[in-house]
Structure formats: C-alpha cells, structure tokens
Design an enzyme around this catalytic site. Structure first.
Site, PDB file in Angstrom:
ATOM      1  N   GLU A   1      -6.999  -1.925   1.035  1.00  0.00           N
ATOM      2  CA  GLU A   1      -7.325  -2.871   2.099  1.00  0.00           C
ATOM      3  C   GLU A   1      -6.027  -3.574   2.466  1.00  0.00           C
ATOM      4  O   GLU A   1      -5.585  -4.504   1.790  1.00  0.00           O
ATOM      5  CB  GLU A   1      -8.375  -3.881   1.630  1.00  0.00           C
TER       6      GLU A   1
ATOM      7  N   CYS B   1      -7.002 -11.327   6.721  1.00  0.00           N
ATOM      8  CA  CYS B   1      -6.657  -9.992   7.195  1.00  0.00           C
ATOM      9  C   CYS B   1      -7.375  -9.679   8.497  1.00  0.00           C
ATOM     10  O   CYS B   1      -6.929  -8.833   9.281  1.00  0.00           O
ATOM     11  CB  CYS B   1      -6.961  -8.939   6.132  1.00  0.00           C
TER      12      CYS B   1
ATOM     13  N   GLY C   1       0.806  -1.212   0.000  1.00  0.00           N
ATOM     14  CA  GLY C   1       0.000   0.000   0.000  1.00  0.00           C
ATOM     15  C   GLY C   1       0.838   1.261   0.000  1.00  0.00           C
ATOM     16  O   GLY C   1       0.463   2.271  -0.615  1.00  0.00           O
TER      17      GLY C   1
END
Length: 503
Positions: A257, A291, A240
């Site tokens: 995410e 996650c 990310g």
C-alpha cells in the site's frame, strides 16, 4: 494548557507500557508541540530474527485452532478496543498530530474490522468445482499461510495494523508488526490491549502477536526472512521499490500500500455545496497526510471560478491549531522534514507558473518546535512534474478542463493509482468515470471525496500504489494459501482430457 508531555504518562501507565517507553534509544516527540514523549527501547536485527522464530512456533499451534474459535479472540480484541477507545484515540492524536475525532475514528476502524473479521471467521469459503471425470469431485480449500509481517506508516499508526492483524489472525496466522519509528507508543498500546484479550481468551499460543521496534535493519530482517510468508508494507513508493524485489527474490508474498496522488473531477452539473465540503476534508484533513488525500482538483472551466473562490474562503476559515482542542480541524505536519518538502513543492509550483494561496507556517511563536501550516491551493497552468509527484502535505493543485475526455486523461496521467472521485449529476459522466475507460484507480467514488474509505471494501490501488488490497471484500485471501483438491470416489481411474495410460 496541558502539554503532550504532561498528558502522555498517564496514558502509558493506563496501557502498562511506561517501562518500555523509558531508557531506550528511540526518542519519540509529539508533532503537536515538539515535546519529548518517551525514549523507547528498540530491537536489533538479531532480536527480530528471534521474534520471527517465536512467531513461527505460534503459527504452528494456531493454525490447528478452528477458524470460528480464532474469531472469538478477535471478538474479545474488539471488546477491549471499545473499552480503551478514548485513551487510545487520544494517544494516536498526541503521537501523530491528528485532531481528536480522527484519532477516535481510527480506533473505530479497528473495532469495525474486528466485527468484520469475526463474521469472516465462519465464511472462509472455497468452491466446489465440476469435474470432467465420472466419480470424481473437485474443490478448493483455504489454509493458514504462516507468519505475517506488517510494516506500517506514521499517518495511520493503528488502523493499518488492525486491517492486517484481524484478518491474519482469523485466517490462522501469527503476526510480527514493525510500526513507524515516529509512532511506536500507539503500537505498544495496541499490543498491550491484545494481550488483555488473549488473557480473557485463554489458550492462545504465546507470541501470536509481537511488536518489533527499530530502524530499517529491523524492517529488512522481516523482508528477508524466509519464515515470513507475507510482508504487508504501507509507506512510500520508494520503500515499496525496495521491499517488493527483496521479498520476491525469496518467493515470498508482498502486499503493498504505497503512494497516492488522488484527483477529484468537478463537472459542470456538480452540486458545488457538496463538492466544497468533500474536497475540503479530503484535501486538508489530517493536514494532507493521508494516502487518500485529494492532491489534484480537475474542474470544468465553467465552474472553476465559482468553486475555487469558495474553496479559498473555506480554507481561510479552517481552524488550524492544537489537535487536542475542541473546534480545531487541522493539526500539524508530522515534522520539519515534511514542512520542508511542502515548501520545496510550492517553490517548484511557482517556478512552473502556479499561483499559490496559503502554505505558510503558522503558530510558530506558540509552538516553535512544531510545524503548523495553512493548507495551500495552487492554481496550475498544466499538470507539471511537481503535480505528478506525491507531496505528503496539504497542497491542492487546481487544473482546468473543457472536454470530459481531457479530465479522465489528466486524472490517469500520473504514476500513482490509489483513490479518485467525481462530483457530477450527469449519469453518463459518472458511469464512464467508473467504467474500464474511466478512472484507473483502485478506489473510484461518485459525489464523495477521495478519503474516508469504509472497512467493508477492499482498500488499495494500482500502478505505483503497489496493487495490494487490505481490509474488506475478499482481501482475506491474501492471508491464506489455496489448495485444489480432487477426490476419486469411484473404482476407476479415468484421466483428464481423455488421456489413456493403461498399465
């Protein structure tokens, strides 16, 4: 016993993707037994650019199709997924190592989001806004955004795509999907299923949905191309950090995410039977590779001994083995790198004074090329650096608290902010946990674990989790652009805020 290499060819034939799985440069192996499943053909960065160009042309046609009609395509996709649920769920399990019920559950998530998106296709509502000017009306309208790039991770190889895809399509966009290099077969199967739905639909533009398979250069092509209006990326925080600034540099949108380091607080009033069941699934299910996996247990000192002893007993009895076999609850880690990361984290925890139960490799004689482990419980003296880092493996760190304020502080004192939970029958505690002064995560649960989100709620988290929201609620707005419209139906031209400009 059938090996995954024996089971897979018939599945590839069923989906019509056997040719794409032969003669390529990407070797795909099953974490179940290490067997080679396919050698998949890959794309180059130049191929990706051409695919994006095709998607842009598809978008220009698709955006003019009425949203309820777009919903019909997603309804047909849901029908095709129902017909292929067993086969696709099995392929997911073979390619990821999930137990079969979880593979099937992931396909059910896809079906559920298709149902949600179908209803949404008639509810893409804007607002009517009061204007301060007489004879004027103000309103919002929502329009299709463009090409949506989806980058997905191995642990949910089909559901994450479906969350994005179903909403993006009913919102009028085209989609280019880069799956994980570890799970390309599931992606190719999904594309084949969509093509069957599109053929039944009739009139969908070519290249509305495309799969691009390759290494990081293919992902970079999606991230850097100005024709990709939104990049929805699921993966590590490290990924990310690379994606977000590159997309922002060209003023594109990103939906991230990323990592999670999810905690469960167990209070003195908790129902321990409920807590043990909820924690065991959330911490050990999918071999700790969700996650939303529970990675930290913050338990009140008065119930710690009773809870941890029961958890250790439950962990010792967890059936670990071939996830395709009935009765097994914990399959393998995805690969050797994940196993080494787990062992490294356990070594650091011991160095920090932690007491480790479990964590050893299992079934090596039976599956020498696979990585099965006993889920680990690690009792820690404090929340050290290793506890604050996400290790994508079944490690449950146990911390103790005496004051509820300390429990909240421990819960929030990590970089990630995805999912959280409290087991308590004290309404004041639970309400505080859900308040602005409580959990700082995107998901906060009471008397259930941190895993198992439903598609009706917006999914995502804060801080290093990235701030993105997918799936339900108003997450559809990510896939559209908003226009504020003012209509003057009078014969005058008054200006806002009382400004006078007479000519």
């Amino acid at each position: 016993m059938n090996t995954t290499a024996n089971l897979t060819p018939s599945l590839l034939d069923q989906f019509g993707i056997a040719a794409a799985a032969r003669g390529g440069s990407l070797r795909v192996a099953s974490p179940v037994d290490g067997a080679e499943l396919a050698q998949v053909r890959t794309h180059s960065a130049a191929d990706a650019k051409a695919i994006i160009g095709n998607a842009q042309q598809a978008f220009l046609a698709w955006r003019a199709v009425p949203a309820p009609r777009r919903g019909e395509l997603i309804r047909l996709l849901g029908d095709e997924l129902r017909a292929e649920k067993q086969a696709l769920g099995q392929l997911v399990s073979i390619e990821t190592g999930k137990i079969l019920s979880e593979g099937l559950g992931e396909v059910q998530e896809m079906i559920d989001i298709c149902d949600f998106a179908l209803g949404l296709s008639r509810q893409l509502y804007g607002l009517t806004i009061a204007s301060e000017r007489p004879g004027h009306r103000m309103m919002e309208t929502w329009h299709p955004l463009g090409v949506v790039g989806v980058i997905s991770a191995f642990n949910f190889p089909v559901a994450v795509w479906a969350w994005n895809f179903a909403l993006a399509i009913v919102c009028g966009n085209a989609v280019v999907w880069k799956p994980s290099e570890k799970t390309p077969l599931s992606a190719l199967a999904c594309q084949a299923i969509f093509e069957k739905a599109a053929a039944r639909f009739g009139g969908a533009p070519a290249n509305l949905s495309q799969v691009v398979i390759g290494d990081h250069t293919v992902g970079e092509a999606l991230v850097d191309d100005e024709r990709v209006a939104l990049v929805s990326a699921t993966g590590s925080t490290r990924m990310g950090r690379e994606v977000a600034p590159r997309v922002a540099r060209r003023f594109g949108r990103s939906l991230l995410e990323l990592g999670g380091n999810n905690a469960v607080i167990v209070a003195p009033t908790a129902d321990l039977d409920l807590a043990v069941r909820g924690i065991a699934f959330a911490a050990a299910g999918t071999c700790g590779q969700r996650c939303t996996t529970t990675r930290r247990l913050i338990v009140h000192e008065s119930v710690k001994e009773a809870l941890v002893s029961r958890l250790k007993k439950a962990y010792a009895a967890l059936p670990v083995g071939n996830p395709l076999e009935s009765g097994v609850l914990v399959g393998p880690l995805i690969d050797g790198r994940s196993f080494e990361a787990m062992q490294s984290a356990l070594r650091k925890a011991r160095e920090d004074g932690g007491t480790v139960t479990g964590g050893e490799r299992l079934l090596q004689d039976k599956f020498p090329s696979a990585y099965y482990v006993r889920p680990a419980i690690v009792e820690m003296p404090s929340q050290t650096a290793v506890v604050c880092a996400e290790t994508f493996a079944p490690i449950l760190y146990v911390l103790t608290y005496s004051d509820f304020a300390d429990a909240i502080r421990l819960q929030n004192d990590v970089p990630q902010g995805l999912s959280s939970s409290i087991f308590s029958n004290d309404v004041r505690e639970t309400e505080l946990f859900l308040s602005a002064a409580g959990s700082d995560c995107g998901i906060a649960n009471v008397n259930i674990g941190t895993s198992g989100a439903e598609i009706g709620g917006a999914f995502g988290g804060e801080k290093e989790t990235g701030g993105g929201r997918e799936s339900g609620s108003d997450a559809w707005r990510n896939y559209m652009r908003r226009a504020t419209n003012t209509i003057n139906y009078s014969r005058e031209l008054p200006l806002a805020q009382g400004v006078r400009f007479d000519v």
